[in-house]
Design a protein around this motif. Structure first.
Motif, PDB file in Angstrom:
ATOM      1  N   ARG A 104      55.641  52.720  72.306  1.00 34.00           N
ATOM      2  CA  ARG A 104      56.412  53.590  71.531  1.00 34.00           C
ATOM      3  C   ARG A 104      58.041  53.428  72.221  1.00 34.00           C
ATOM      4  NH1 ARG A 104      56.658  59.829  69.838  1.00 34.00           N
ATOM      5  NH2 ARG A 104      58.987  59.809  69.152  1.00 34.00           N
ATOM      6  N   TRP A 105      57.869  53.869  73.523  1.00 37.84           N
ATOM      7  CA  TRP A 105      59.255  53.336  73.831  1.00 37.84           C
ATOM      8  C   TRP A 105      59.789  51.896  74.085  1.00 37.84           C
ATOM      9  CZ3 TRP A 105      61.605  58.193  72.617  1.00 37.84           C
ATOM     10  CH2 TRP A 105      60.826  58.802  72.769  1.00 37.84           C
ATOM     11  N   VAL A 106      58.911  51.358  75.133  1.00 36.89           N
ATOM     12  CA  VAL A 106      59.500  50.122  75.354  1.00 36.89           C
ATOM     13  C   VAL A 106      59.815  49.163  73.951  1.00 36.89           C
ATOM     14  CG1 VAL A 106      59.127  47.885  76.872  1.00 36.89           C
ATOM     15  CG2 VAL A 106      58.399  50.287  77.158  1.00 36.89           C
ATOM     16  N   TYR A 107      58.882  48.997  72.948  1.00 38.16           N
ATOM     17  CA  TYR A 107      58.543  48.280  72.610  1.00 38.16           C
ATOM     18  C   TYR A 107      59.637  48.551  70.661  1.00 38.16           C
ATOM     19  CZ  TYR A 107      55.052  45.411  74.577  1.00 38.16           C
ATOM     20  OH  TYR A 107      54.054  44.695  75.200  1.00 38.16           O
ATOM     21  N   SER A 108      60.522  50.059  71.579  1.00 37.67           N
ATOM     22  CA  SER A 108      60.561  50.313  70.245  1.00 37.67           C
ATOM     23  C   SER A 108      62.167  50.052  69.156  1.00 37.67           C
ATOM     24  CB  SER A 108      61.705  52.043  70.564  1.00 37.67           C
ATOM     25  OG  SER A 108      62.048  52.440  69.401  1.00 37.67           O
ATOM     26  N   THR A 109      61.414  50.112  68.051  1.00 36.28           N
ATOM     27  CA  THR A 109      62.702  49.762  67.150  1.00 36.28           C
ATOM     28  C   THR A 109      63.362  50.470  66.089  1.00 36.28           C
ATOM     29  OG1 THR A 109      61.350  49.148  65.255  1.00 36.28           O
ATOM     30  CG2 THR A 109      61.581  47.849  66.820  1.00 36.28           C
ATOM     31  N   ASN A 110      62.914  52.420  66.908  1.00 32.78           N
ATOM     32  CA  ASN A 110      63.388  52.902  65.898  1.00 32.78           C
ATOM     33  C   ASN A 110      64.909  53.744  66.519  1.00 32.78           C
ATOM     34  OD1 ASN A 110      63.657  56.376  66.535  1.00 32.78           O
ATOM     35  ND2 ASN A 110      61.518  55.542  64.071  1.00 32.78           N
ATOM     36  N   PRO A 168      67.236  54.598  56.108  1.00 34.96           N
ATOM     37  CA  PRO A 168      66.330  54.981  57.264  1.00 34.96           C
ATOM     38  C   PRO A 168      66.484  53.950  58.306  1.00 34.96           C
ATOM     39  CG  PRO A 168      66.603  52.465  55.558  1.00 34.96           C
ATOM     40  CD  PRO A 168      67.787  53.516  55.612  1.00 34.96           C
ATOM     41  N   ASP A 169      67.033  53.031  59.012  1.00 34.80           N
ATOM     42  CA  ASP A 169      67.258  52.638  60.256  1.00 34.80           C
ATOM     43  C   ASP A 169      68.411  52.037  60.897  1.00 34.80           C
ATOM     44  OD1 ASP A 169      66.646  52.409  63.139  1.00 34.80           O
ATOM     45  OD2 ASP A 169      64.537  52.529  62.366  1.00 34.80           O
ATOM     46  N   MET A 170      68.975  51.593  61.766  1.00 37.17           N
ATOM     47  CA  MET A 170      69.402  50.380  61.625  1.00 37.17           C
ATOM     48  C   MET A 170      69.540  49.142  61.174  1.00 37.17           C
ATOM     49  SD  MET A 170      71.862  52.047  63.938  1.00 37.17           S
ATOM     50  CE  MET A 170      72.904  51.419  65.065  1.00 37.17           C
ATOM     51  N   ALA A 171      70.203  48.216  61.060  1.00 40.06           N
ATOM     52  CA  ALA A 171      70.097  46.858  60.329  1.00 40.06           C
ATOM     53  C   ALA A 171      69.245  46.013  61.608  1.00 40.06           C
ATOM     54  CB  ALA A 171      71.633  46.309  59.865  1.00 40.06           C
TER      55      ALA A 171
END
Lengths: 200, 543
Positions: free
Chosen positions: B21-27, B108-111
Motif C-alpha cells: 500500500r505504501w511502497v507502491y502507493s499511487t494514492n 479524485p487524485d493527482m494527474a
C-alpha cells in the motif's frame, strides 16, 4: 474525458519541456555571459573583437600600469618589461611581457586577462596579445611576448570613465593541463578574479 | 468560500494492503502521509545537527569540535540541506500539497499518480544520500551554498561533496516531477465550476510554488552538474585555472536559491490564509489581491538573486538595481500581511491551536521581513554580510516561520488526515513553549550579528558569550517544544478524540476538504462536486 486526458498529456509534455529548457538555459549562461562581457566590456573585459577605430586622438594622456601573476602550479617567472607608461588614447601602443620557464620540463601555459577599473573594459582595445594563444616554454627558455593595444578616446566622453587617470592591465598565467580553455573567450569569462583582488 | 453540499463518497475498500500500500502507493493521501513522515524523520536529523552546533556555541572555546572544525562545517551544511530539502519542502509541498490540493479542487487524485510515487521515493533516496555524505571522508563542509572553489577538488578532495550533489540531484528531480504533477492537476482537474479565481488560496500557493520549482530547480540541477563534472571529469566551469569563473556558480546558485526561499514560504502563506479565514469565520480579505500577491512575489523572486552577492565584487550599478528590486518585494508581502489582519478584523476569532500558530507565523514573518528590508540595502549588507544578523533574519523569515505554518497546518488538518482530533490543551502548551523557545533562540542572534559575530564559525571571542548563552537556553526550550510536538502526534493517534464530523471547525471552514468524511476515505471526489459562484469576492468568472 478523452479530451481532458489529451489536455493533461499536452500540458505535461510542455512542462517537461520547460524544465529541460531551464537546464539548457543554465548551461547557456556560460557562452551568454561571455558574449555579454565581450560586447559590453562588463567586469573589465577588454575588447578583442569587432574593434572600431576612428582617426581621433585624445588631447589628454592616461597612465597604463602592467600587472603580472602566475598560478602557483606553473613554475614560471613572468613580468612586464615596463611597469607603467603614459598613453595617448587613440594611438596604438606596443608593450612586452617576459616569461621564463624555471621548471625542468616543457610546460604550456595560458593567460587570463582583464583591466581595472571595471568600467574601462569597453574602451580598452587589444589588437594583438600573447594571451590569445597558448604558450609552450622548454626548460630554461625565456620569451618576450608582445601586447598591442589602444585606448579608445571615447573614454573621456563617458561620464563613468571620464575621470579615469590610471588603467591597470592584469594577466595571470595558468598551466594548461586536463581542461583546455577555449582561448581568449574563456579568459574573458575568468577575468574578474584578479580584478576583485585589486578592488579591495 | 463555500463550495456547496457534501457529496456521496465511496466507502468500500479496494486498495492494496500492507507494505505494498505504501511502497507502491499511487494514492495522493497515502503519498502525502509518507511525505509528512519523511519530514518528521528528517526534522530529527536536522534538529540534532542544529542542537549539536548550538551546544558548541553555548560558551566560547571549542567544546566538541576541537581539531574537528571541518566536522562543524559538514554539520552546518547538512543542517541547512536537510531542513530545506527534506523537512520543509516534503512537509508542505509533498505532504499538505498532496493531501489537500486534490481535495480542495474536487479532483479524485493527482494527474499522474505513479509519477507522484517516484517523486516521493526520489526524495527519500536523496535524504539517504545526504545523510551518508556526512560519513564520507571529511564531510561536505561547504555550507548549503556549495561555493567553489571551496567545493572544488582542491579543498574537498573526497567524495562527500559528490554525495551531496547527487542527493540534491535526486531530491531536485523529485521536486520537478512533483511540480509538473501539481501544475497539470490544478490546470486540468478542477471540479466543474471551480474556476482559477474560485480556488482556495492554498491551491493558489501551491500553483505558484510549483511554477517556481519548475523554473528554479532545473537551474540548480544544471549548476550541480557543472560542479560534478568540474570535480570529476576535468571541466572548468568554475575553475579559474581553466578559464572558468567561480562567480558563475554564485549567479546560477542564487538564481535558484532565491526562488527557493519563496518555494518554502509560499505554501506557508497558503496554509495561513486557510487557517486565518477559518478561525475568523470570514472569507479572506482581498482574495484576488492575496492570490496575485503570491504571483507577484514569485515573479519578482526571479530578478533579485544578486542581493545574496553584494560583497562578491558586482558593480555599484548592479547593487543599486538589486537593492531597489529587493525592496519592491515588501509591497506584495505587505499586501498579504495586511489582508490577514483585515481578515481577522471584525471576525469572530477562535483561538484554537492552528490560529495561534497562524498569528505566531505572522509575528515571526513580519519580524524576519523587517530585517530583510534592512539587509536588502547593499550598503548595510556590506557590514552585516555573513554575520549572525543574516542567520537571525533567515531563520525568522523562512525557517521557523515555515515550521509555524507546518505545525499550524498539522493541527488544522490532522482530524481530516487521521480521523482523530488533537488535545487542545496540550497543543496550546506546545505552542507557547515552542514560540518562546524560538524567539529566545533567534532574537539575540540579531545582537550578535550587529556586534559582528561571523556565521559558520564554531568559536568566538568572549565578548559574544552572553547572548550566545541566552540563545542556547532558547534552543533548549525549543527542543522541549519540538519533542512536545512529537508527543502530541503520538497522543493524538493514541488518545485523540475520534472525529466523525466532516467539518469540526464550523462555519469558517468552507473549503472542499471539509465536505468529505473524516478521516478522508481512500477515494474521494469520485463524483465531481459542482461549484457554484459564492461570496462577493469571486463572483467574476475566470477565463
Amino acid at each position: 474525458m478523452a479530451q481532458r486526458q489529451r489536455r493533461i498529456m499536452v500540458s505535461a509534455v510542455l512542462l517537461f519541456g520547460v524544465a529541460a529548457g531551464m537546464v539548457g538555459a543554465s548551461f547557456a549562461a556560460v557562452p551568454l555571459y561571455r558574449m555579454f562581457c565581450q560586447l559590453t566590456g562588463y567586469a573589465g573585459t577588454p575588447r578583442t573583437e569587432n574593434i572600431t577605430r576612428t582617426d581621433r586622438v585624445a588631447d589628454r594622456m592616461v597612465t597604463v600600469r602592467f600587472d603580472a601573476n602566475v598560478n602557483s602550479k606553473l613554475p614560471w617567472a613572468f613580468q612586464p618589461l615596463q611597469k607603467r607608461i603614459e598613453v595617448r588614447p587613440g594611438e596604438d601602443v606596443l608593450v612586452h611581457y617576459e616569461a621564463t620557464n624555471r621548471g625542468g620540463t616543457a610546460v604550456t601555459g595560458t593567460a587570463t586577462f582583464n583591466v581595472m577599473p571595471d568600467t574601462v573594459g569597453k574602451y580598452f582595445n587589444k589588437i594583438e596579445c600573447f594571451c590569445f594563444t597558448e604558450q609552450t616554454l622548454n626548460p630554461g627558455e625565456s620569451i618576450s611576448m608582445p601586447v598591442m593595444f589602444f585606448v579608445d578616446p571615447a573614454i573621456f566622453d563617458d561620464p563613468e570613465t571620464a575621470g579615469v587617470t590610471t588603467i591597470t592591465l592584469s594577466y595571470t598565467f595558468f598551466p594548461v593541463d586536463g581542461p583546455q580553455p577555449s582561448g581568449a573567450a574563456a579568459a574573458a569569462a575568468a577575468a574578474a578574479a584578479p580584478a576583485r583582488a585589486g578592488d579591495s | 468560500m463555500a463550495y456547496g453540499a457534501a457529496v456521496a463518497h465511496d466507502e468500500h475498500d479496494h486498495h492494496p494492503h500492507g507494505w505494498k500500500r505504501w511502497v507502491y502507493s499511487t494514492n495522493h493521501k497515502d503519498i502525502g502521509t509518507m511525505y509528512i513522515v519523511l519530514a518528521l524523520i528528517a526534522a530529527i536529523v536536522g534538529g540534532v545537527l542544529s542542537w549539536w552546533m548550538r551546544l558548541e556555541l553555548t560558551e566560547p572555546g571549542l567544546q566538541f569540535f576541537d581539531g574537528e572544525t571541518q566536522l562543524y562545517n559538514a554539520i552546518l551544511t547538512a543542517h541547512g540541506f536537510v531542513m530545506v530539502f527534506f523537512v520543509v519542502m516534503p512537509a508542505m509541498i509533498g505532504g499538505f500539497g498532496n493531501w489537500f490540493v486534490p481535495l480542495m479542487i474536487g479532483a479524485p487524485d493527482m494527474a499522474f499518480p505513479r509519477m507522484n510515487n517516484i517523486s516521493f521515493w526520489l526524495t527519500a533516496a536523496g535524504l539517504t544520500l545526504m545523510t551518508l555524505s556526512l560519513f564520507v571522508g571529511a564531510g561536505p563542509g561547504t555550507g548549503w551554498t556549495v561555493y567553489p572553489p571551496l567545493s572544488s577538488l582542491a579543498f574537498h578532495p573526497d567524495a562527500s561533496v559528490d554525495f551531496g550533489i547527487l542527493a540534491l540531484h535526486l531530491a531536485g528531480a523529485g521536486s520537478i516531477l512533483g511540480a509538473i504533477n501539481f501544475i497539470v492537476t490544478i490546470f486540468n482537474m478542477r471540479a466543474p465550476g471551480m474556476t482559477l479565481h474560485r480556488m482556495p488560496l492554498f491551491v493558489w500557493a501551491m500553483l505558484v510554488t510549483a511554477f517556481l520549482l519548475l523554473l528554479a530547480v532545473p537551474v540548480l540541477a544544471g549548476a550541480l552538474t557543472m560542479l560534478l563534472t568540474d570535480r570529476n571529469f576535468g571541466t572548468a566551469f568554475f575553475a579559474v585555472a581553466g578559464g572558468g569563473d567561480p562567480l558563475l556558480w554564485q549567479h546560477l546558485f542564487w538564481f535558484f536559491g532565491h526562488p527557493e526561499v519563496y518555494i518554502i514560504i509560499l505554501p506557508a502563506f497558503g496554509i495561513i490564509s486557510q487557517i486565518v479565514s477559518t478561525f475568523s469565520k470570514k472569507p479572506v480579505f482581498g482574495y484576488l489581491g492575496m492570490a496575485y500577491a503570491m504571483v507577484a512575489i514569485g515573479v519578482v523572486g526571479f530578478i533579485v538573486w544578486a542581493h545574496h552577492m553584494y560583497t562578491s565584487g558586482i558593480g555599484v550599478n548592479a547593487r543599486a538595481y538589486f537593492t531597489a528590486a529587493t525592496l519592491i518585494i515588501a509591497v506584495p508581502t505587505g499586501v498579504k500581511i495586511f489582508s490577514w489582519l483585515a481578515t481577522m478584523w471584525g471576525g469572530s476569532i477562535e483561538f484554537k491551536a492552528p490560529m495561534m500558530y497562524a498569528i505566531g507565523f505572522i509575528w515571526l514573518f513580519v519580524l524576519g521581513g523587517v530585517t530583510g528590508v534592512v539587509l536588502a540595502n547593499a550598503g548595510i549588507d556590506f557590514a552585516l554580510h555573513d554575520t549572525y544578523y543574516v542567520v537571525a533574519h533567515f531563520h525568522y523569515v523562512m525557517a521557523i516561520a515555515a515550521i509555524f505554518a507546518m505545525f499550524g497546518g498539522w493541527y488544522y488538518w490532522i482530524s481530516k488526515m487521521s480521523g482523530r482530533q488533537y488535545s487542545e490543551g496540550l497543543a496550546k502548551v506546545q505552542f507557547w513553549v515552542f514560540f518562546i523557545g524560538v524567539n529566545v533562540l533567534f532574537f539575540p542572534q540579531h545582537f550578535l550579528g550587529l556586534a559582528g559575530m561571523p556565521r559558520r564559525i564554531p568559536d568566538y571571542p568572549d565578548v559574544y558569550a552572553g547572548w550566545n548563552f541566552v540563545s542556547s537556553v532558547g534552543a533548549a526550550i525549543t527542543v522541549v517544544g519540538t519533542l512536545m510536538f512529537y508527543y502530541v502526534i503520538w497522543h493524538t493517534y493514541r488518545y485523540g478524540k475520534t472525529v466523525s464530523d466532516a467539518n469540526p471547525w464550523g462555519e469558517g471552514a468552507t473549503t472542499l476538504e471539509w465536505s468529505v468524511p473524516s478521516p478522508a476515505p481512500f477515494h474521494t471526489h469520485e463524483e465531481l462536486p459542482v461549484i457554484g459562484p459564492t461570496g462577493h469576492h469571486h463572483s467574476k468568472p475566470a477565463e
